[in-house]
Motif scaffolding. Sequence first.
Motif, PDB file in Angstrom:
ATOM      1  N   SER A  96       0.829  -1.199   0.000  1.00 28.04           N
ATOM      2  CA  SER A  96       0.000   0.000   0.000  1.00 28.04           C
ATOM      3  C   SER A  96       0.866   1.251   0.000  1.00 28.04           C
ATOM      4  CB  SER A  96      -0.940  -0.005   1.204  1.00 28.04           C
ATOM      5  OG  SER A  96      -0.228   0.168   2.423  1.00 28.04           O
ATOM      6  N   GLY A  97       1.960   1.212   0.781  1.00 26.37           N
ATOM      7  CA  GLY A  97       2.866   2.356   0.808  1.00 26.37           C
ATOM      8  C   GLY A  97       3.576   2.556  -0.518  1.00 26.37           C
ATOM      9  N   VAL A  98       3.976   1.456  -1.147  1.00 29.26           N
ATOM     10  CA  VAL A  98       4.696   1.538  -2.419  1.00 29.26           C
ATOM     11  C   VAL A  98       3.788   2.080  -3.522  1.00 29.26           C
ATOM     12  CG1 VAL A  98       5.710   0.129  -4.257  1.00 29.26           C
ATOM     13  CG2 VAL A  98       6.411  -0.214  -1.890  1.00 29.26           C
ATOM     14  N   VAL A  99       2.543   1.616  -3.567  1.00 31.24           N
ATOM     15  CA  VAL A  99       1.619   2.058  -4.597  1.00 31.24           C
ATOM     16  C   VAL A  99       1.295   3.539  -4.452  1.00 31.24           C
ATOM     17  CG1 VAL A  99      -0.751   1.809  -5.451  1.00 31.24           C
ATOM     18  CG2 VAL A  99       0.613  -0.229  -4.976  1.00 31.24           C
ATOM     19  N   CYS A 100       1.220   4.011  -3.227  1.00 25.73           N
ATOM     20  CA  CYS A 100       0.791   5.390  -2.968  1.00 25.73           C
ATOM     21  C   CYS A 100       1.940   6.385  -2.855  1.00 25.73           C
ATOM     22  CB  CYS A 100      -0.049   5.445  -1.693  1.00 25.73           C
ATOM     23  SG  CYS A 100      -1.579   4.483  -1.768  1.00 25.73           S
ATOM     24  N   GLN A 101       3.166   5.918  -2.753  1.00 24.07           N
ATOM     25  CA  GLN A 101       4.284   6.831  -2.511  1.00 24.07           C
ATOM     26  C   GLN A 101       4.611   7.672  -3.745  1.00 24.07           C
ATOM     27  OE1 GLN A 101       7.565   4.239  -1.573  1.00 24.07           O
ATOM     28  NE2 GLN A 101       7.942   3.658  -3.680  1.00 24.07           N
ATOM     29  N   ASP A 102       5.225   8.825  -3.514  1.00 25.13           N
ATOM     30  CA  ASP A 102       5.762   9.659  -4.584  1.00 25.13           C
ATOM     31  C   ASP A 102       7.127   9.079  -4.938  1.00 25.13           C
ATOM     32  OD1 ASP A 102       6.982  11.577  -6.171  1.00 25.13           O
ATOM     33  OD2 ASP A 102       6.159  13.276  -5.061  1.00 25.13           O
ATOM     34  N   HIS A 103       7.160   8.181  -5.906  1.00 28.91           N
ATOM     35  CA  HIS A 103       8.395   7.439  -6.164  1.00 28.91           C
ATOM     36  C   HIS A 103       9.502   8.327  -6.728  1.00 28.91           C
ATOM     37  CE1 HIS A 103       5.926   7.109  -9.828  1.00 28.91           C
ATOM     38  NE2 HIS A 103       7.057   7.138 -10.482  1.00 28.91           N
ATOM     39  N   GLY A 181       8.605  -5.112 -12.815  1.00 25.47           N
ATOM     40  CA  GLY A 181       9.725  -5.634 -12.049  1.00 25.47           C
ATOM     41  C   GLY A 181      10.074  -4.800 -10.837  1.00 25.47           C
ATOM     42  N   TYR A 182       9.673  -3.530 -10.838  1.00 27.57           N
ATOM     43  CA  TYR A 182       9.986  -2.660  -9.703  1.00 27.57           C
ATOM     44  C   TYR A 182       9.274  -3.092  -8.424  1.00 27.57           C
ATOM     45  CZ  TYR A 182       5.631  -0.516 -11.411  1.00 27.57           C
ATOM     46  OH  TYR A 182       4.347  -0.293 -11.844  1.00 27.57           O
ATOM     47  N   GLU A 183       8.256  -3.957  -8.528  1.00 22.85           N
ATOM     48  CA  GLU A 183       7.583  -4.452  -7.325  1.00 22.85           C
ATOM     49  C   GLU A 183       8.261  -5.688  -6.730  1.00 22.85           C
ATOM     50  OE1 GLU A 183       2.977  -2.933  -7.940  1.00 22.85           O
ATOM     51  OE2 GLU A 183       3.427  -5.083  -8.099  1.00 22.85           O
ATOM     52  N   LEU A 184       9.207  -6.286  -7.446  1.00 24.95           N
ATOM     53  CA  LEU A 184       9.823  -7.527  -6.958  1.00 24.95           C
ATOM     54  C   LEU A 184      10.491  -7.382  -5.594  1.00 24.95           C
ATOM     55  CD1 LEU A 184      11.414  -9.129 -10.164  1.00 24.95           C
ATOM     56  CD2 LEU A 184       9.216  -9.633  -9.078  1.00 24.95           C
ATOM     57  N   ASP A 209      12.462   2.167  -0.935  1.00 26.15           N
ATOM     58  CA  ASP A 209      13.527   2.826  -1.693  1.00 26.15           C
ATOM     59  C   ASP A 209      13.818   2.066  -2.980  1.00 26.15           C
ATOM     60  OD1 ASP A 209      13.869   4.782   0.272  1.00 26.15           O
ATOM     61  OD2 ASP A 209      15.459   3.669   1.293  1.00 26.15           O
ATOM     62  N   ASP A 210      13.992   0.744  -2.846  1.00 22.31           N
ATOM     63  CA  ASP A 210      14.250  -0.082  -4.024  1.00 22.31           C
ATOM     64  C   ASP A 210      13.153   0.097  -5.062  1.00 22.31           C
ATOM     65  OD1 ASP A 210      16.694  -1.654  -3.565  1.00 22.31           O
ATOM     66  OD2 ASP A 210      15.613  -2.529  -1.887  1.00 22.31           O
ATOM     67  N   ALA A 211      11.908  -0.022  -4.624  1.00 21.77           N
ATOM     68  CA  ALA A 211      10.780   0.073  -5.545  1.00 21.77           C
ATOM     69  C   ALA A 211      10.724   1.448  -6.201  1.00 21.77           C
ATOM     70  CB  ALA A 211       9.484  -0.224  -4.809  1.00 21.77           C
ATOM     71  N   ALA A 212      11.016   2.502  -5.434  1.00 25.93           N
ATOM     72  CA  ALA A 212      10.946   3.860  -5.976  1.00 25.93           C
ATOM     73  C   ALA A 212      12.002   4.084  -7.049  1.00 25.93           C
ATOM     74  CB  ALA A 212      11.119   4.878  -4.848  1.00 25.93           C
ATOM     75  N   VAL A 213      13.236   3.671  -6.778  1.00 22.59           N
ATOM     76  CA  VAL A 213      14.302   3.867  -7.753  1.00 22.59           C
ATOM     77  C   VAL A 213      14.029   3.058  -9.015  1.00 22.59           C
ATOM     78  CG1 VAL A 213      16.750   3.513  -8.224  1.00 22.59           C
ATOM     79  CG2 VAL A 213      16.032   4.435  -6.015  1.00 22.59           C
ATOM     80  N   LEU A 214      13.664   1.797  -8.842  1.00 25.55           N
ATOM     81  CA  LEU A 214      13.419   0.946 -10.011  1.00 25.55           C
ATOM     82  C   LEU A 214      12.218   1.435 -10.808  1.00 25.55           C
ATOM     83  CD1 LEU A 214      14.107  -2.583  -8.494  1.00 25.55           C
ATOM     84  CD2 LEU A 214      15.599  -1.211  -9.962  1.00 25.55           C
ATOM     85  N   ARG A 215      11.199   1.973 -10.132  1.00 25.12           N
ATOM     86  CA  ARG A 215      10.054   2.483 -10.879  1.00 25.12           C
ATOM     87  C   ARG A 215      10.424   3.761 -11.624  1.00 25.12           C
ATOM     88  NH1 ARG A 215       3.905   3.953  -8.736  1.00 25.12           N
ATOM     89  NH2 ARG A 215       3.091   4.450 -10.802  1.00 25.12           N
ATOM     90  N   ARG A 216      11.205   4.627 -11.000  1.00 26.07           N
ATOM     91  CA  ARG A 216      11.653   5.841 -11.707  1.00 26.07           C
ATOM     92  C   ARG A 216      12.424   5.459 -12.964  1.00 26.07           C
ATOM     93  NH1 ARG A 216      13.302  10.768 -12.674  1.00 26.07           N
ATOM     94  NH2 ARG A 216      15.484  11.121 -13.170  1.00 26.07           N
TER      95      ARG A 216
END
Length: 283
Positions: A96-103, A181-184, A209-216
């Motif tokens: 929930s935090g990953v989906v809603c965060q300002d990545h 893949g950024y959600e892995l 942090d991992d998810a945010a960088v990979l999604r960016r």
Amino acid sequence: MSTFLHQPRLSADELFRTLRARFPGANLERTTTAAGVEVIGVSVARNRVRAVWDEWRGRHGETGWWPYVTRLSPDDVAVTGGRDRVDAAALEELMSGVVCQDHDALAASVTVSGFRWSAEGGDEEDAEEWRDAYDPDRLAPELGPALAQPLPGVSRWGTGDRDVFRTHGRRWLNFVPARGGYELPVLLPWLIGTGNWSGYGDRILSLADDAAVLRRWHEQWGAEVFLAQGAYLELVVDRPPLEPRAAAQVVTELLGYCRDVVGDPRGVGDGMARSTMWSLWWD
């Protein structure tokens, strides 16, 4: 009940049957982690795994399952994943935090924090040298001119001959229900360099942090997780930067995320940053 976890188009049973038909005679496995994440894998020859990954990456929209290359079979995933102590409720909260965060903002924070961490320990002159080397505006004029097309990327551990995994020429192509893949790192928290081995001295990042960088990187450069295995991570990059300033920005972000890979900022800026494969590792 609503959930922040990705719901794939194909059920696990449907994907397993599809893979069985596509790879007759191949070794297939499936498992469910302690947090309830289903993982399905097929064993593929190392010299074919990139083509197979490309095929199933292209089918992600119809399956909803993200493929990644590794040496761990789904059964191995279940054993390793049992150590992470993330249950279904904790995973739901994390996602929930990953989906809603300002990545983008979080990824920028990771870059700044990583730069400061790397520059600490010396005097002001040392810090100034770091700024000269890694500030995008200062680094860009030191790089070569814009390229007409990306440099060809080469996989070091997925398909290359540096078989650090000692898996005798085979890899597992594992599938996980994910938006990308950024959600892995969130779905499989022990997968890359954080949480399960204290040897990664500069791995002080959270799963978010991992998810945010990979999604960016996914949104900015078309970077997709190809291989994920402990200290090793490889990204296939569809739209790497070709201009010096953009390549310099990638170098700075790579430093913030994985400082071991950018000891030579100019070399990375003129080489890997502008290529279609980014190979990262943590010591």
